[in-house]
Design an enzyme around this catalytic site. Structure first.
Site, PDB file in Angstrom:
ATOM      1  CG  ASP A  79      -0.303  -0.281   2.525  1.00 17.40           C
ATOM      2  OD1 ASP A  79       0.775  -0.912   2.545  1.00 17.40           O
ATOM      3  OD2 ASP A  79      -0.863   0.122   3.557  1.00 17.40           O
ATOM      4  CD  GLU A 137       2.914  -1.043   7.618  1.00 20.46           C
ATOM      5  OE1 GLU A 137       3.104  -0.959   8.854  1.00 20.46           O
ATOM      6  OE2 GLU A 137       3.063  -0.066   6.852  1.00 20.46           O
ATOM      7  CD  GLU A 138       2.261   3.199   5.610  1.00 22.42           C
ATOM      8  OE1 GLU A 138       2.054   3.685   6.742  1.00 22.42           O
ATOM      9  OE2 GLU A 138       3.389   3.156   5.090  1.00 22.42           O
ATOM     10  CG  HIS A 360       4.967   8.150   6.393  1.00 20.56           C
ATOM     11  ND1 HIS A 360       3.847   7.842   7.136  1.00 20.56           N
ATOM     12  CD2 HIS A 360       5.496   6.947   6.040  1.00 20.56           C
ATOM     13  CE1 HIS A 360       3.708   6.532   7.227  1.00 20.56           C
ATOM     14  NE2 HIS A 360       4.714   5.959   6.574  1.00 20.56           N
TER      15      HIS A 360
END
Length: 385
Positions: A79, A137-138, A360
């Site tokens: 993702d 996962e995020e 990020h």
């Protein structure tokens, strides 16, 4: 010992192509259907078929080893993040507001390359291999949690995962043994008071004032209830109250996160924050509503898996490549896997001029020079895990 040049230039270039494809077409957590379709197409080219027992967009494929005495699972996450990418790069996202800002495009490409190599060198692989291309996962709900519930680890002896890291120098590979990453759980609080005039606080029950006591008290959980040698963090990330200078609002909403390095600490911090919310609010005549949202457990790197990983790193890349890392209060849903089975989560360094921004960040990028190391690790874990 696996020769370091076994991942030849052709496979390296192929992996870069795959990584750039994933980077250009990112998908958010739980929405990775086109990514999954692409992964399935490549796996079928290698002669592997997806296991249809698992919910989409997760992709799981199995490889039968020549002996099959042990089964090793290898995991990659697929993702992307809800970020607008800075476009000053050779390869950028084509999807507005979505980018691979954490390296998952590299992880997926690496595991595909490892699967490609293993199927082409099938006689060398004695162990059974489970390839896990994981969704979400995020964000919650966790793809790892879902896969574990669906039985992806049934019959698995050990599981390994890697993460490309922009804060670990290129050429260095390492991990923290034992508890390596923190749990991550969220909470929402509503302090229900009685609104009123700012000039007549005696007629109100002020939830803003009460919130200051609550936030201060939460820090006592870390400083006075948590074992001094067990790391934990409680952070308030959001707060909404009134909108006027002279109006005491009826309620205050608070959002926060709890991070802990052990299972017991995570449970204790949850119980204490809930207890404090209700008791402190009640002491002022207000009502405290507490909603807890479980996230991911701590990542525990098992000593036996760490022994294998350290040996693999030193034999493949040399003693200078291995670096012992400190535990991190960051979270990773790989924790769901190692809560159930022996395993280890390995950090592959890529800090360089190309990969100088943190994860990020809109300018985050992968140094593709780190991709071969990831492929070699996955192959070695398959051989020796």
């Amino acid at each position: 010992m696996l020769k370091t040049n076994i991942v030849d230039l052709e496979l390296q270039n192929w992996t870069i192509e795959q990584r750039r494809h994933f980077h250009m077409y990112p998908e958010l957590s739980g929405q990775e259907y086109k990514t999954a379709e692409y992964v399935i197409e490549r796996l079928k080219e290698f002669g592997l078929s997806p296991d249809m027992h698992f919910s989409a967009p997760n992709v799981v494929a199995r490889f039968q080893g020549t002996e099959g005495k042990r089964t090793i699972a290898l995991r990659a996450d697929m993702d992307a993040l809800p970020l607008q990418e800075d476009e000053d790069k050779p390869c950028v996202s084509t999807i507005p507001g979505v980018m691979h800002g954490c390296g998952h495009d590299g992880h997926t490409a690496i595991l595909l390359a490892a699967a490609k190599w293993m199927t082409a060198n099938a006689k060398m692989i004695k162990n059974n291999i489970v390839f896990i291309f994981q969704s979400s996962e995020e964000e919650s709900p966790s793809g790892a949690k879902k896969l574990v519930e669906e039985g992806v680890l049934n019959g698995v002896d050990a599981i390994y995962g890697i993460h490309l890291m922009s804060d670990v120098p290129l050429g260095k590979i390492g991990f923290a043994e034992g508890f390596a990453m923190a749990s991550s759980d969220d909470f929402d609080i509503i302090i229900e008071g009685v609104g009123g005039h700012g000039g007549q606080p005696q007629d109100a029950i002020d939830p803003v004032y009460i919130s200051t006591h609550l936030i201060q008290a939460f820090q006592s959980v870390v400083s006075r209830s948590l074992h001094p040698l067990h790391a934990g963090v409680i952070s308030i990330g959001g707060m909404q109250a009134g909108h006027s200078y002279n109006v005491i609002p009826h309620e205050v909403k608070i959002q926060g996160t709890i991070r802990a390095m052990t299972f017991d600490a995570a449970q204790m911090m949850y119980e204490k924050t809930e207890q404090l919310t209700k008791s402190i609010c009640a002491s002022f005549g207000a009502i405290g509503h507490y909603q807890y949202t479980p996230g991911t457990p701590p990542v525990y790197n098992h000593p036996e898996a760490c022994e294998v990983a350290k040996k693999v790193i030193i034999e493949t890349f040399g003693e200078d490549a291995f670096t012992e890392l400190q535990p991190s209060m960051g979270a990773e849903d790989f924790g769901f896997y190692v809560k159930e089975k022996i395993g280890a989560f390995i950090n592959v360094g890529m800090k360089s001029e190309i990969s100088q921004y943190p994860h990020h960040h809109p300018k985050f990028d992968i140094d593709e020079a780190a991709l071969p190391a990831g492929i070699k690790l996955m192959i070695q874990f398959a051989l020796k895990g």
